[in-house]
Design a protein around this motif. Structure first.
Motif, PDB file in Angstrom:
ATOM      1  N   GLY A  50     -12.956  -8.752   0.511  1.00 22.92           N
ATOM      2  CA  GLY A  50     -12.572  -7.382   0.190  1.00 22.92           C
ATOM      3  C   GLY A  50     -11.133  -7.018   0.441  1.00 22.92           C
ATOM      4  O   GLY A  50     -10.754  -5.859   0.278  1.00 22.92           O
ATOM      5  N   THR A  51     -10.289  -7.962   0.829  1.00 26.81           N
ATOM      6  CA  THR A  51      -8.887  -7.645   1.076  1.00 26.81           C
ATOM      7  C   THR A  51      -8.024  -8.838   0.711  1.00 26.81           C
ATOM      8  O   THR A  51      -8.528  -9.936   0.474  1.00 26.81           O
ATOM      9  CB  THR A  51      -8.667  -7.244   2.551  1.00 26.81           C
ATOM     10  OG1 THR A  51      -7.342  -6.742   2.714  1.00 26.81           O
ATOM     11  CG2 THR A  51      -8.884  -8.422   3.471  1.00 26.81           C
ATOM     12  N   THR A  52      -6.723  -8.642   0.659  1.00 30.24           N
ATOM     13  CA  THR A  52      -5.824  -9.703   0.223  1.00 30.24           C
ATOM     14  C   THR A  52      -4.446  -9.494   0.838  1.00 30.24           C
ATOM     15  O   THR A  52      -4.134  -8.421   1.363  1.00 30.24           O
ATOM     16  CB  THR A  52      -5.705  -9.705  -1.316  1.00 30.24           C
ATOM     17  OG1 THR A  52      -4.906 -10.816  -1.731  1.00 30.24           O
ATOM     18  CG2 THR A  52      -5.042  -8.424  -1.822  1.00 30.24           C
ATOM     19  N   THR A  53      -3.619 -10.528   0.795  1.00 29.96           N
ATOM     20  CA  THR A  53      -2.228 -10.407   1.214  1.00 29.96           C
ATOM     21  C   THR A  53      -1.514  -9.410   0.299  1.00 29.96           C
ATOM     22  O   THR A  53      -1.629  -9.494  -0.923  1.00 29.96           O
ATOM     23  CB  THR A  53      -1.533 -11.770   1.160  1.00 29.96           C
ATOM     24  OG1 THR A  53      -2.133 -12.644   2.120  1.00 29.96           O
ATOM     25  CG2 THR A  53      -0.056 -11.643   1.419  1.00 29.96           C
ATOM     26  N   SER A  54      -0.793  -8.472   0.886  1.00 32.88           N
ATOM     27  CA  SER A  54      -0.187  -7.445   0.047  1.00 32.88           C
ATOM     28  C   SER A  54       0.939  -6.733   0.772  1.00 32.88           C
ATOM     29  O   SER A  54       1.033  -6.738   2.001  1.00 32.88           O
ATOM     30  CB  SER A  54      -1.239  -6.412  -0.397  1.00 32.88           C
ATOM     31  OG  SER A  54      -1.791  -5.756   0.730  1.00 32.88           O
ATOM     32  N   PHE A  55       1.807  -6.094  -0.031  1.00 30.13           N
ATOM     33  CA  PHE A  55       2.785  -5.122   0.435  1.00 30.13           C
ATOM     34  C   PHE A  55       2.271  -3.741   0.035  1.00 30.13           C
ATOM     35  O   PHE A  55       1.736  -3.574  -1.065  1.00 30.13           O
ATOM     36  CB  PHE A  55       4.153  -5.340  -0.212  1.00 30.13           C
ATOM     37  CG  PHE A  55       4.706  -6.722  -0.021  1.00 30.13           C
ATOM     38  CD1 PHE A  55       5.260  -7.093   1.188  1.00 30.13           C
ATOM     39  CD2 PHE A  55       4.688  -7.640  -1.061  1.00 30.13           C
ATOM     40  CE1 PHE A  55       5.782  -8.359   1.367  1.00 30.13           C
ATOM     41  CE2 PHE A  55       5.209  -8.913  -0.892  1.00 30.13           C
ATOM     42  CZ  PHE A  55       5.756  -9.275   0.330  1.00 30.13           C
ATOM     43  N   TYR A  56       2.437  -2.745   0.884  1.00 30.66           N
ATOM     44  CA  TYR A  56       1.964  -1.416   0.525  1.00 30.66           C
ATOM     45  C   TYR A  56       2.644  -0.363   1.394  1.00 30.66           C
ATOM     46  O   TYR A  56       3.102  -0.647   2.494  1.00 30.66           O
ATOM     47  CB  TYR A  56       0.440  -1.309   0.653  1.00 30.66           C
ATOM     48  CG  TYR A  56      -0.107  -1.659   2.020  1.00 30.66           C
ATOM     49  CD1 TYR A  56      -0.484  -0.674   2.919  1.00 30.66           C
ATOM     50  CD2 TYR A  56      -0.263  -2.993   2.414  1.00 30.66           C
ATOM     51  CE1 TYR A  56      -0.989  -0.989   4.177  1.00 30.66           C
ATOM     52  CE2 TYR A  56      -0.765  -3.328   3.656  1.00 30.66           C
ATOM     53  CZ  TYR A  56      -1.128  -2.325   4.528  1.00 30.66           C
ATOM     54  OH  TYR A  56      -1.619  -2.643   5.773  1.00 30.66           O
ATOM     55  N   MET A  57       2.699   0.861   0.862  1.00 28.78           N
ATOM     56  CA  MET A  57       3.193   2.006   1.626  1.00 28.78           C
ATOM     57  C   MET A  57       2.006   2.609   2.368  1.00 28.78           C
ATOM     58  O   MET A  57       1.169   3.284   1.782  1.00 28.78           O
ATOM     59  CB  MET A  57       3.823   3.046   0.700  1.00 28.78           C
ATOM     60  CG  MET A  57       5.195   2.672   0.190  1.00 28.78           C
ATOM     61  SD  MET A  57       6.429   2.444   1.509  1.00 28.78           S
ATOM     62  CE  MET A  57       6.435   4.061   2.280  1.00 28.78           C
ATOM     63  N   ARG A  58       1.927   2.319   3.649  1.00 30.18           N
ATOM     64  CA  ARG A  58       0.782   2.798   4.422  1.00 30.18           C
ATOM     65  C   ARG A  58       0.833   4.321   4.584  1.00 30.18           C
ATOM     66  O   ARG A  58      -0.171   5.014   4.465  1.00 30.18           O
ATOM     67  CB  ARG A  58       0.773   2.122   5.790  1.00 30.18           C
ATOM     68  CG  ARG A  58      -0.343   2.583   6.724  1.00 30.18           C
ATOM     69  CD  ARG A  58      -1.713   2.305   6.136  1.00 30.18           C
ATOM     70  NE  ARG A  58      -2.768   2.744   7.011  1.00 30.18           N
ATOM     71  CZ  ARG A  58      -3.242   2.050   8.048  1.00 30.18           C
ATOM     72  NH1 ARG A  58      -2.725   0.860   8.321  1.00 30.18           N
ATOM     73  NH2 ARG A  58      -4.209   2.515   8.790  1.00 30.18           N
ATOM     74  N   ARG A  59       2.002   4.839   4.870  1.00 25.16           N
ATOM     75  CA  ARG A  59       2.167   6.288   5.033  1.00 25.16           C
ATOM     76  C   ARG A  59       3.484   6.734   4.403  1.00 25.16           C
ATOM     77  O   ARG A  59       4.485   6.025   4.486  1.00 25.16           O
ATOM     78  CB  ARG A  59       2.150   6.693   6.510  1.00 25.16           C
ATOM     79  CG  ARG A  59       0.822   6.434   7.209  1.00 25.16           C
ATOM     80  CD  ARG A  59       0.888   6.798   8.678  1.00 25.16           C
ATOM     81  NE  ARG A  59      -0.389   6.540   9.352  1.00 25.16           N
ATOM     82  CZ  ARG A  59      -0.713   5.363   9.898  1.00 25.16           C
ATOM     83  NH1 ARG A  59       0.153   4.352   9.866  1.00 25.16           N
ATOM     84  NH2 ARG A  59      -1.886   5.193  10.464  1.00 25.16           N
ATOM     85  N   ALA A  60       3.454   7.892   3.792  1.00 25.20           N
ATOM     86  CA  ALA A  60       4.655   8.568   3.305  1.00 25.20           C
ATOM     87  C   ALA A  60       4.355  10.054   3.453  1.00 25.20           C
ATOM     88  O   ALA A  60       3.781  10.688   2.575  1.00 25.20           O
ATOM     89  CB  ALA A  60       4.949   8.199   1.858  1.00 25.20           C
TER      90      ALA A  60
END
Length: 392
Positions: A50-60
């Motif tokens: 259910g998950t993968t290696t990734s870049f993401y904006m956790r909070r803005a």
């Protein structure tokens, strides 16, 4: 000219590490503008469902707080992280006296110690497993404040009743949760106490309510499935949570620990049971550059300036935690070959604070599973997380 002239107030505008502030010079009227941004990386060293290696904006997030005549304030905080817009906080505070205020609206429930800590100042990128067993943000009201020379912090209130790890924007039933918390720092500011005891704080929080339908699901710290109930299972009675907690700060050393017990009556096809799930964690951090450890933000002694051979502050940290789901959940209420029974996680990290408002984090973590068929069959989860953070 008819009538008396309108009263005028001297205005002031400030910008510092706490954000931007516009207000009257006497502080009676203020508007504070702040926010934060967390750019995260999750690197999976082993496969996780259910998950993968990734870049993401956790909070803005953007935060607005207005004060009117000193005693009244309102706060709004929106979050645009992960590409979704949402309202996280929207509440009103009315301060009756220096040691008591009434808060109403949507805000953090006063339960988990690490959950109440700002994500801008947490020891690691993700909150620990005890946070998964307490309510998240909810709508309600509570009385809160500090007393006894700011050594006792308290809160007691009534909320809609969010399930474990869940934020609510409304409610589907008449039952409500009662929540209370007390946290004491017995030697805070005491001149006759040993200096190494000034940074000790201990507390306990509890919630109680009746839930007739909703049940939570649980995930690992990196959002892979962990435990959920069978489809036919529903909540059917009292829900009780107990959360003892502590922190300790002495010089550059910081400790934080808490235990969360979540008890819920459930029903499936006429069979009822009260299930008790729990988790605990203990974490330690140490500032290598000599700054004082704190529950809040770290202020580097020397801001980053390579021309002056100044590199800011560096902190190392480690944490161990464990979660466990009630043995009686299996097999009637949860499937033993797909839902994990218990596990242990260990993590270590390093954080660089070039200045107070910015930090860079790297955290490595290993989560091991066990207890039943699903736990024994599931491989350990290994992750590396990074964060670039700006907060003001």
């Amino acid at each position: 000219m008819l009538g008396a002239p309108l009263a005028t107030h001297a205005q002031s505008v400030f910008a510092d590490s706490g954000g931007f502030r516009i207000g009257s010079e006497d502080g009676s009227y203020q508007l504070r503008i702040g926010g934060d941004a967390h750019a995260d990386t999750r690197i999976l060293l082993t496969e996780a469902p259910g998950t993968t290696t990734s870049f993401y904006m956790r909070r803005a997030r953007v935060r607005l707080r207005a004060t009117v005549q000193r005693r009244f304030s309102v706060q709004f905080m929106s979050n645009f992280g992960r590409g979704r817009a949402g309202l996280q906080d929207a509440f009103i505070d009315f301060r009756f006296a220096p040691n008591i205020a009434l808060r109403a609206g949507k805000f953090k429930t006063p339960v988990g110690l690490e959950f109440l800590q700002s994500p801008n100042t947490m020891m690691h990128i993700e909150r620990g497993y005890p946070t998964a067993f307490v309510p998240n943000r909810d709508i309600g009201f509570h009385l809160h404040g500090t007393t006894l020379s700011q050594r006792l912090e308290y809160a007691v209130g009534v909320f809609n009743g969010a399930p474990d790890g869940v934020s609510l924007d409304g409610d589907e039933g008449p039952a409500k949760d009662i929540i209370g918390r007390a946290f004491v720092e017995p030697w805070r500011g005491a001149s006759d106490a040993p200096a190494h005891l000034n940074g000790l704080g201990v507390g306990i929080a509890a919630t109680y309510g009746i839930e007739r339908d909703r049940l939570p699901t649980y995930r690992t710290l990196h959002q892979s499935p962990l435990f959920s109930y069978r489809t036919a299972v529903r909540a059917d009675g009292p829900r009780l949570r107990l959360v003892p907690q502590f922190y300790y700060h002495a010089g550059s050393l910081g400790l934080l620990g808490e235990y969360a017990l979540s008890s819920q009556a459930v029903e499936s096809s006429g069979t009822t049971e009260t299930l008790r799930h729990h988790a605990w964690q203990v974490g330690a951090s140490y500032l290598l550059t000599g700054e004082s450890a704190t529950y809040g933000s770290v202020a580097p002694r020397n801001a980053y300036d390579p021309e002056q051979s100044s590199w800011g502050a560096f902190e190392v940290s480690a944490k161990v935690q464990r979660f466990s789901f009630d043995d009686d959940a299996f097999p009637t209420f949860a499937t033993p070959d797909s839902q994990v029974q218990h596990g242990t996680a260990v993590a270590a990290g390093i954080t660089w604070y070039p200045v107070r408002n910015i930090r860079f984090m790297v955290v490595g973590e290993r989560t091991m599973f066990g207890g039943n068929e699903a736990g024994e069959m599931r491989s350990a989860e290994h992750t590396i997380g990074t964060r670039v953070q700006v907060a003001y």
